[in-house]
Design a protein around this motif. Structure first.
Motif, short mmCIF file in Angstrom:
data_model
loop_
_atom_site.label_atom_id
_atom_site.label_comp_id
_atom_site.label_asym_id
_atom_site.label_seq_id
_atom_site.Cartn_x
_atom_site.Cartn_y
_atom_site.Cartn_z
N GLU A 159 0.87 -1.17 0.00
CA GLU A 159 0.00 0.00 0.00
C GLU A 159 0.91 1.23 0.00
N GLU B 194 -3.16 0.44 -3.80
CA GLU B 194 -2.85 -0.92 -3.37
C GLU B 194 -2.42 -1.70 -4.60
N ASN C 178 2.22 -5.26 2.97
CA ASN C 178 1.14 -5.85 3.75
C ASN C 178 1.46 -7.29 4.13
N ALA D 39 -7.53 -5.32 4.25
CA ALA D 39 -7.62 -4.46 3.07
C ALA D 39 -8.72 -4.95 2.13
#
Length: 114
Positions: free
Chosen positions: A5, A64, A93, A101
């Motif tokens: 991200e 993302e 992540n 997410a």
């Protein structure tokens, strides 16, 4: 490939077209490096916690994407070089962050549909 991200803050003096152009430029850089951008969230004009370069507001954007770690270095260099970007942060992540997410994206998508 890892999931990342990136949140970046664009200068508040940009028009909507200039802001979209900047976001498209950064998405293009990622896609050219073989990354898969699967989410873009424009959070809009927000107040900064503290002034940066005498600016108290900025346009927040979150991307993302999945990419190789080698693509991140070039992407961050391009963010540093662009004078429209005030600040940015890229985060890799982990398993639980990826699940969160996905839930957030689904919730965000449902709000847009309504």
């Amino acid at each position: 490939m890892n999931q990342y991200e990136t949140v970046f803050i664009l200068t508040p003096v940009l028009s909507d077209d200039q802001m979209k152009e900047a976001v498209d430029k950064f998405k293009g850089i990622l896609e050219a490096a073989g990354a898969e951008v699967f989410s873009e969230e424009n959070w809009g004009l927000k107040k900064l916690a503290y002034p940066i370069d005498k600016k108290t507001t900025g346009f927040y954007v979150m991307l993302e994407f999945k990419a190789d770690p080698s693509a991140i270095k070039n992407f961050e260099v391009q963010l540093r070089r662009d004078e429209r970007v005030i600040r940015f942060m890229t985060v890799k992540n982990e398993k639980y962050a990826i699940q969160y997410a996905e839930k957030r994206r689904n919730k965000f998508a449902k709000k847009e549909e309504a």
